[in-house]
Design an enzyme around this catalytic site. Structure first.
Site, short mmCIF file in Angstrom:
data_model
loop_
_atom_site.label_atom_id
_atom_site.label_comp_id
_atom_site.label_asym_id
_atom_site.label_seq_id
_atom_site.Cartn_x
_atom_site.Cartn_y
_atom_site.Cartn_z
N PHE A 172 15.88 -9.04 12.85
CA PHE A 172 14.70 -8.40 12.25
C PHE A 172 13.99 -7.50 13.25
CE2 PHE A 172 15.31 -11.75 9.22
CZ PHE A 172 14.63 -11.39 8.07
N ARG A 201 12.82 -2.87 -1.93
CA ARG A 201 13.10 -4.30 -1.80
C ARG A 201 13.54 -4.88 -3.13
NH1 ARG A 201 9.67 -9.15 1.00
NH2 ARG A 201 11.03 -10.84 0.32
N ARG A 210 15.98 -8.20 3.73
CA ARG A 210 15.01 -7.37 3.02
C ARG A 210 14.71 -6.09 3.79
NH1 ARG A 210 11.37 -11.76 4.10
NH2 ARG A 210 12.82 -12.98 2.88
N ASP A 213 9.22 -6.56 4.27
CA ASP A 213 8.47 -7.77 3.90
C ASP A 213 7.08 -7.63 4.51
OD1 ASP A 213 7.95 -10.44 3.04
OD2 ASP A 213 8.51 -11.21 5.02
N ASP A 215 3.56 -9.85 4.72
CA ASP A 215 2.92 -11.13 4.41
C ASP A 215 1.47 -11.12 4.88
OD1 ASP A 215 5.29 -12.17 3.40
OD2 ASP A 215 5.91 -13.01 5.33
N PRO A 232 -4.49 -19.40 4.86
CA PRO A 232 -3.58 -18.68 5.76
C PRO A 232 -2.11 -18.91 5.38
CG PRO A 232 -5.16 -20.01 7.00
CD PRO A 232 -5.30 -20.39 5.57
N ARG A 239 6.13 -19.86 13.50
CA ARG A 239 7.00 -18.69 13.58
C ARG A 239 6.66 -17.83 14.79
NH1 ARG A 239 7.56 -16.87 7.20
NH2 ARG A 239 8.25 -18.91 6.46
C1 X6L Z 1 13.69 -25.10 7.22
C2 X6L Z 1 14.04 -24.33 6.14
C3 X6L Z 1 12.88 -24.54 8.18
C4 X6L Z 1 13.62 -23.01 6.05
C5 X6L Z 1 12.46 -23.24 8.07
C6 X6L Z 1 11.65 -20.47 7.90
C7 X6L Z 1 12.63 -20.31 5.80
C8 X6L Z 1 11.24 -19.17 7.82
C9 X6L Z 1 12.21 -19.01 5.71
C10 X6L Z 1 12.81 -22.46 7.00
C11 X6L Z 1 12.35 -21.07 6.91
C12 X6L Z 1 11.53 -18.44 6.71
C13 X6L Z 1 11.99 -13.30 8.90
C14 X6L Z 1 12.91 -14.18 9.46
C15 X6L Z 1 12.71 -14.60 7.36
C16 X6L Z 1 11.37 -12.35 9.76
C17 X6L Z 1 12.65 -13.26 11.55
C18 X6L Z 1 11.10 -17.03 6.65
C19 X6L Z 1 11.48 -16.15 5.51
N1 X6L Z 1 11.86 -13.58 7.59
N2 X6L Z 1 13.26 -14.17 10.77
N3 X6L Z 1 13.33 -15.00 8.49
N4 X6L Z 1 11.75 -12.37 11.06
N5 X6L Z 1 12.97 -13.24 12.85
O1 X6L Z 1 10.54 -11.52 9.35
O2 X6L Z 1 10.39 -16.54 7.50
S1 X6L Z 1 13.00 -15.36 5.85
MG MG Z 2 7.96 -13.25 5.37
MG MG Z 3 6.89 -12.12 2.04
#
Ligand code: X6L
Ligand code: MG
Ligand code: MG
Length: 271
Positions: A172, A201, A210, A213, A215, A232, A239
């Site tokens: 990303f 998207r 995507r 995105d 948020d 929030p 993250r």
């Molecule tokens: C267990 C299951 C633990 C799922 C975590 C974490 C799912 C984050 C989705 C999760 C889980 C997401 C980005 C990304 C995504 C981004 C980076 C998400 C939504 N969006 N990775 N992964 N940057 N580096 O913008 O954040 S998908």
């Molecule tokens: Mg997101």
């Molecule tokens: Mg989003």
């Protein structure tokens, strides 16, 4: 906060639901309270550091006479937005619009609406992992910046990040942006969804690749938990790709649920 007020500015104009209101016009009384920090003007005795109430009154009069709304609600809201956009030091506006001659055939003194609108401080996270990622993030900033009800305050660097959550996808490009907006959280969410769609998207798989995105991370110190809108952002503290850019532009911003600053949340995530 300090405010200047204008009380019952009389303007003859043509807003209203009924034909005769539009054709003949009637008297309106407009009152505004404009909230801002008057201390610099008070200290320096300098009008350019304040809000010129003569100009505000002239602007209101001119706006009232050159526009036509059916509802006094619309008159008040558009006036509030106008003043908040045209006088950048004003943080909040209370606007009352009165119709002393409302044609309803009963002996009342006045009908009126009073509304309050303000600039809300919001932090957004941007992400892209398809195609020209840098262009998608810059497009997002353009779209945000072009909207009258949004002003961009600060933008982080774009950083390259490994995919988190669903890890079998491309890297990303992520960023954080501080904006001020007149929109409610729900209005902003709708605006963001349209921006994502306009950047191509398509929502196929959950957490999948995507183009863009956007948020909402923080909205003032608002806490809401609805099906389609959680503020929030419920996972922001877990993250790195969110907290690192956010820490660059707002290390002291407070998480209203966890009660800790962004810089502390990042330190805790690093451990
Ligand atoms: C267990 C299951 C633990 C799922 C975590 C974490 C799912 C984050 C989705 C999760 C889980 C997401 C980005 C990304 C995504 C981004 C980076 C998400 C939504 N969006 N990775 N992964 N940057 N580096 O913008 O954040 S998908
Ligand atoms: Mg997101
Ligand atoms: Mg989003």
């Amino acid at each position: 906060m300090d405010f200047i007020s204008i009380d019952n500015l009389e303007v003859f104009a043509n807003h209203g639901m009924f034909e005769e209101e539009v054709n003949l016009g009637q008297k309106f009384l407009v009152s505004v309270k404009l909230f801002f920090d008057a201390s610099a003007a008070g200290k320096k005795d300098d009008l350019t550091l304040s809000v010129n109430y003569a100009k505000v009154a002239a602007d209101i009069t001119e706006w009232m006479k050159t526009n036509r709304c059916r509802l006094i609600e619309t008159v008040a809201q558009r006036l509030a937005h106008r003043l908040l956009c045209d006088y950048p030091i004003v943080r909040e506006a209370e606007v009352t619009v009165k119709k002393p001659w409302a044609p309803i055939g009963l002996p009342l003194e006045c009908v009126s609406i009073t509304i309050t609108r303000k600039w809300h401080t919001v932090y957004l996270s941007l992400g892209s992992n398809m195609g020209d990622r840098e262009k998608y993030l810059n497009d997002a900033l353009d779209i945000l910046g072009k909207e009258n009800e949004i002003r961009i305050i600060k933008t982080s660097q774009f950083i390259e990040t490994a995919p988190y959550g669903k890890t079998d996808q491309d890297d990303f490009l992520n960023a954080a942006v501080k904006i001020e907006t007149l929109m409610s959280a729900a209005e902003l969410l709708e605006f963001i969804h349209k921006a994502e769609e306009s950047e191509g998207r398509v929502r196929k798989e959950h957490w999948g690749p995507r183009t863009l995105d956007i948020d909402i991370l923080l909205y003032d110190d608002l806490v809401i938990d609805e099906d389609d809108l959680v503020i929030p952002h419920p996972d922001m503290h877990n993250r790195d790709f969110v907290l690192r850019p956010l820490n660059e532009i707002a290390p002291n911003a407070m998480h209203p649920v966890l009660g800790r600053s962004v810089s502390l949340l990042l330190k805790e995530l690093d451990r």
